[in-house]
Design a protein around this motif. Sequence first.
Motif, PDB file in Angstrom:
ATOM      1  N   THR A   1       0.674  -1.111  -0.035  1.00 33.24           N
ATOM      2  CA  THR A   1       0.022   0.090  -0.083  1.00 33.24           C
ATOM      3  C   THR A   1       0.846   1.229   0.089  1.00 33.24           C
ATOM      4  OG1 THR A   1      -1.625  -1.169   1.183  1.00 33.24           O
ATOM      5  CG2 THR A   1      -1.979   1.134   1.311  1.00 33.24           C
ATOM      6  N   VAL A   2       1.928   1.176   0.675  1.00 31.21           N
ATOM      7  CA  VAL A   2       2.902   2.477   0.935  1.00 31.21           C
ATOM      8  C   VAL A   2       3.552   2.588  -0.449  1.00 31.21           C
ATOM      9  CG1 VAL A   2       4.995   3.134   2.056  1.00 31.21           C
ATOM     10  CG2 VAL A   2       3.249   2.200   3.472  1.00 31.21           C
ATOM     11  N   VAL A   3       4.203   1.676  -1.063  1.00 30.15           N
ATOM     12  CA  VAL A   3       4.677   1.910  -2.296  1.00 30.15           C
ATOM     13  C   VAL A   3       3.722   2.453  -3.330  1.00 30.15           C
ATOM     14  CG1 VAL A   3       5.902   0.569  -4.339  1.00 30.15           C
ATOM     15  CG2 VAL A   3       6.289   0.105  -1.826  1.00 30.15           C
ATOM     16  N   ARG A   4       2.428   1.722  -3.248  1.00 32.74           N
ATOM     17  CA  ARG A   4       1.382   2.076  -4.434  1.00 32.74           C
ATOM     18  C   ARG A   4       1.108   3.477  -4.172  1.00 32.74           C
ATOM     19  NH1 ARG A   4      -4.206   1.408  -3.488  1.00 32.74           N
ATOM     20  NH2 ARG A   4      -5.463   1.980  -5.334  1.00 32.74           N
ATOM     21  N   LEU A   5       0.980   4.090  -2.685  1.00 33.23           N
ATOM     22  CA  LEU A   5       0.654   5.416  -2.414  1.00 33.23           C
ATOM     23  C   LEU A   5       1.652   6.481  -3.014  1.00 33.23           C
ATOM     24  CD1 LEU A   5      -1.193   5.466   0.949  1.00 33.23           C
ATOM     25  CD2 LEU A   5      -2.268   5.844  -1.157  1.00 33.23           C
ATOM     26  N   MET A   6       2.951   5.803  -2.808  1.00 31.68           N
ATOM     27  CA  MET A   6       4.072   6.780  -3.180  1.00 31.68           C
ATOM     28  C   MET A   6       3.920   7.141  -4.761  1.00 31.68           C
ATOM     29  SD  MET A   6       6.760   5.703  -0.335  1.00 31.68           S
ATOM     30  CE  MET A   6       8.162   5.757  -1.683  1.00 31.68           C
ATOM     31  N   ALA A   7       3.801   5.846  -5.190  1.00 29.00           N
ATOM     32  CA  ALA A   7       3.931   5.909  -6.753  1.00 29.00           C
ATOM     33  C   ALA A   7       2.770   7.085  -7.349  1.00 29.00           C
ATOM     34  CB  ALA A   7       3.684   4.624  -7.480  1.00 29.00           C
ATOM     35  N   LEU A   8       1.597   6.782  -6.766  1.00 26.12           N
ATOM     36  CA  LEU A   8       0.540   7.626  -7.186  1.00 26.12           C
ATOM     37  C   LEU A   8       0.707   8.997  -6.870  1.00 26.12           C
ATOM     38  CD1 LEU A   8      -2.701   5.427  -6.651  1.00 26.12           C
ATOM     39  CD2 LEU A   8      -1.800   6.135  -8.650  1.00 26.12           C
ATOM     40  N   SER A   9       1.416   9.092  -5.490  1.00 30.22           N
ATOM     41  CA  SER A   9       1.666  10.482  -5.339  1.00 30.22           C
ATOM     42  C   SER A   9       2.765  11.330  -6.198  1.00 30.22           C
ATOM     43  CB  SER A   9       2.092  10.502  -3.863  1.00 30.22           C
ATOM     44  OG  SER A   9       1.238  10.229  -3.115  1.00 30.22           O
ATOM     45  N   VAL A  10       3.701  10.588  -6.495  1.00 31.49           N
ATOM     46  CA  VAL A  10       4.765  10.984  -7.404  1.00 31.49           C
ATOM     47  C   VAL A  10       4.079  11.312  -8.673  1.00 31.49           C
ATOM     48  CG1 VAL A  10       6.567  10.252  -8.899  1.00 31.49           C
ATOM     49  CG2 VAL A  10       6.517   9.851  -6.659  1.00 31.49           C
ATOM     50  N   VAL A  11       3.116  10.719  -9.211  1.00 30.64           N
ATOM     51  CA  VAL A  11       2.497  10.868 -10.693  1.00 30.64           C
ATOM     52  C   VAL A  11       1.527  12.133 -10.382  1.00 30.64           C
ATOM     53  CG1 VAL A  11       0.472  10.288 -12.240  1.00 30.64           C
ATOM     54  CG2 VAL A  11       2.519   8.524 -11.565  1.00 30.64           C
ATOM     55  N   ILE A  12       0.774  12.372  -9.301  1.00 28.51           N
ATOM     56  CA  ILE A  12      -0.100  13.483  -9.294  1.00 28.51           C
ATOM     57  C   ILE A  12       0.998  14.742  -9.018  1.00 28.51           C
ATOM     58  CG2 ILE A  12      -1.678  14.607  -7.600  1.00 28.51           C
ATOM     59  CD1 ILE A  12      -2.669  11.946  -6.838  1.00 28.51           C
ATOM     60  N   ALA A  13       2.044  14.528  -8.316  1.00 26.19           N
ATOM     61  CA  ALA A  13       2.799  15.781  -8.068  1.00 26.19           C
ATOM     62  C   ALA A  13       3.365  16.130  -9.534  1.00 26.19           C
ATOM     63  CB  ALA A  13       3.802  15.403  -7.215  1.00 26.19           C
ATOM     64  N   TRP A  14       3.908  15.128 -10.279  1.00 25.96           N
ATOM     65  CA  TRP A  14       4.441  15.501 -11.514  1.00 25.96           C
ATOM     66  C   TRP A  14       3.573  16.333 -12.555  1.00 25.96           C
ATOM     67  CZ3 TRP A  14       3.693  14.319 -16.580  1.00 25.96           C
ATOM     68  CH2 TRP A  14       4.603  14.598 -17.510  1.00 25.96           C
ATOM     69  N   LEU A  15       2.162  15.699 -12.485  1.00 23.69           N
ATOM     70  CA  LEU A  15       1.329  16.243 -13.255  1.00 23.69           C
ATOM     71  C   LEU A  15       0.773  17.753 -12.741  1.00 23.69           C
ATOM     72  CD1 LEU A  15      -1.268  13.535 -13.721  1.00 23.69           C
ATOM     73  CD2 LEU A  15      -0.017  14.564 -15.480  1.00 23.69           C
ATOM     74  N   THR A  16       0.880  17.734 -11.476  1.00 25.23           N
ATOM     75  CA  THR A  16       0.482  19.267 -11.024  1.00 25.23           C
ATOM     76  C   THR A  16       1.720  20.172 -11.125  1.00 25.23           C
ATOM     77  OG1 THR A  16      -0.228  17.951  -8.861  1.00 25.23           O
ATOM     78  CG2 THR A  16       0.439  20.499  -8.674  1.00 25.23           C
TER      79      THR A  16
END
Length: 879
Positions: A209-224
């Motif tokens: 779960t942590v790895v998944r959250l981190m991956a998704l957060s990185v994607v959102i941050a990059w898009l942002t």
Amino acid sequence: MNYLKDLFGGDPRQFGMVFALVALVTFFQVQTEGLVLTSANLMNLLNGNAYILVLAVGMVLVIIAGHIDLSVGSVAAFAGIVLALAMRDWGLAPWAAVLLCLCVGALIGAWQGFWVAYVGIPAFVVTLAGMMLFRGANQALGHSNTIPVPDDIQYLGGGYLPPLAYDTGLNDPTLALGLAAILWLVLGTWRARRRTLRLGGEVPPLGATVVRLMALSVVIAWLTYQFASGRPGTSFPIPGLILVSLVILYSFLAGHTILGRHIYAVGGNSQAARLSGVDTRRITFLVMMNMSILAALAGLMFVGRATASGPFDGVSWELDAISAVFIGGAAVSGGVGTVIGSVIGGLVMAVLNNGLQLMGVGADLTQIIKGLVLLLAVAFDVYNKTQGRPSILGLLLRQRPTAGGGHAPGSGSAAGPAASSVAGSPAAAVAGTGVGASAVRSTDVGSGPNGQPGSDAGNQNAPRPPGSPPVSPGQGTSKRLTLLVLGLVVLGSGLWYLVNGGRQATPTSPAARGGLTTDGQPSGAPLPQQATGPASAADSVSAARRQAGARPGFPPNSLIGVALPQKTSENWVLAEQLFRDGLAAAGFKLDVQFANGGVPEQQNQIQTMVTKGARVLIVGAIDGSQLGGQLREAVASGATVIAYDRLLTNTPAVDYYVAFDNYKVGVLQGQALLEGLRQRKGPPPWNIELFAGSPDDANSQVFFNGAMSVLQPRISDGTLVVRSGQTSFAQAATPGWKAENAQRRMDTLLAGTYPQVKLDGVLSPNDTLARAVLTSVRAAGKDLPVVTGQDSEVESVKSILRGEQYSTINKDTGALVGHAIAMVRDLQQGKVPAVNDDHSYFNGVKIVPAYLLEPLIVTQANVREAYANDPILKSIVNP
Ligand code: BGC
């Protein structure tokens, strides 16, 4: 493998689509040397597709409920014209007009919902009727004209969030939104996880779960970052915000409310749902009504983006929305689908379009590829269902079935709302309950609305419903899998060939920079052009011979048929009125028709005119090469055929052509572009882009050839640079003469080719497309290039007066119609109509004697005198 599954959450089928999207983006990113993932292109992708995705959000609920809505494009167009007229003509404030527009959607939805839910007429039929009804209503209300909308509405269709107090160099509201999204994702997932544990459910290991959250957060941050760091004044776009809000709202509604569960239940098995106490009629009514409200919203967003509402808005949007929903994993049989899946499906199509356009692939190949992708996606779905498995990815992740038929990993949770975990929705982990799972049609394996195993998916030994294909984990499966892989390889290589072999010159191709490529000449039948070889043969077409071909006259009150194409520019609308008035004044009976429904409609209209005994047919063709059969019958019946404005090709059954000198129009456009660049853009070299008209209109290629006769030498000597490399007619063409197609292509060119470079000029074949190009440039925040046009449309003349659009071509419709009517009079009296050109227009079969009028170039310098006597424009240029 298990770890992977835990990482991606419980819904591998949805992830299959996400992976497809990622793979596509990566492919195009590499192929276009990084043009796809730029701020400007990401904004274009959102702005240019948000309205289709909004439709997909509504459509997936309709499809889950077991219905279909074919009327959404027409409803959007009708709501759009109501919106525009409400502000321009009825004096409503923008907020009131928006409200009215949405109410119109609700009313239409109630109307259609009533027929489907309470009268029991299939939605397919009701909405097919709606498709015609509201298209007609749009054109009747707007008189098939384009109606501009004010800035407030434009903001909703293509605006940006204003910066806040802090000058971070990035758009701070976008940063705040991105941060909020990450927080929401993390906290939501956490809460859901704890709740599941509390209820005794199973959750993936913490690490996953942590790895998944981190991956998704990185994607959102990059898009942002991408959205926040675009050109000054831009941000995450408003249409994107509307879309995201709707996705959250509707994912919640579908996955976490009783209403949502009832929708799945109705589509899964409506009888079972009814027996469980669901008011299936009410649900159907609401779903249909909701769809039309969202269609009105989509219409509003589109009109805002296009800055005007037009008679062809919305054409075939229903197909785009339906494709998105099916690619996103919904079942044709109802009961299955998710909001987020549909949006991802829509994005797959959007990225395909965008990427292929950036690569310079023509519209024809793009359609082929999109069709194959749709088929492939649904084939996967059907295959998976017959196998009782969630997806190919699910297959890969699946453990060997245990003897006891235990639950296989990755199974069971196909497309229920829990799949919203794909978007990082915290709701995902919450196991739902309710009527849905039990009511789901038994063949919809793995499709319980709550992502529950309301079926035997993945459970190899579970009893199968009667009639469903047997599932054997052994040879049957591996045979099918082999077939599937083979199919994939064949399709994949086909795609690869199409993209690489059939691809037009790429931006980097030096040959393409050279100008017209050989593929600029369409293959197959010869196109009308300035005749070269045949001209000598034509010289022998003497006036005497034509005189010898004179036909006897006909009674003065005979029927004259006038078949006009779609109302793709104002001159066609004007022509209609002028023909009616002029022919009636000359004492003829008349039948004047538009073929807004396309070529088949025009064929029928001509057929009917012949049946009614028309003595002369004046034809402005949609596609001049597709009327051969009807024209042959017309001539056989003794009628004379006059091609009006557009040449009729590949048929001997055409007697005369009356038009402006199309080649000269193109030449003047080319000259105007060069002159404008000299005046407004400093010393050369100048960067330009080329737009052409619709490939099915014979004039388009002639305009383009005329313009290129002037521009090509300047491209060759380096004075002009076409940076995209898109110099062939096929690459420059604008299907259907539609503004939205030109706007989308310009958006893509600007994002892909001109992020840092200035664009000096654009060859536009007519005014409608010129304004679309200018709208796109404005939205990109760039300096206005020199843009050409044609037709003297009211909005373009105003734009020329303001110093925006550089030029137009004045083709006096009154004179053209007047000349066509003069020909009819001659024919009536048994005389041979006068022509002034008997060599230029070879139509592939014969040289058509033509009367050509002289076009006039108009710029800011002569606009006042050019229209001083024009009945419509004189008050605009000399108020
Ligand atoms: C006409 C143009 C017009 C275009 C789109 C062409 O065939 O010649 O004047 O702009 O169609 O309607």
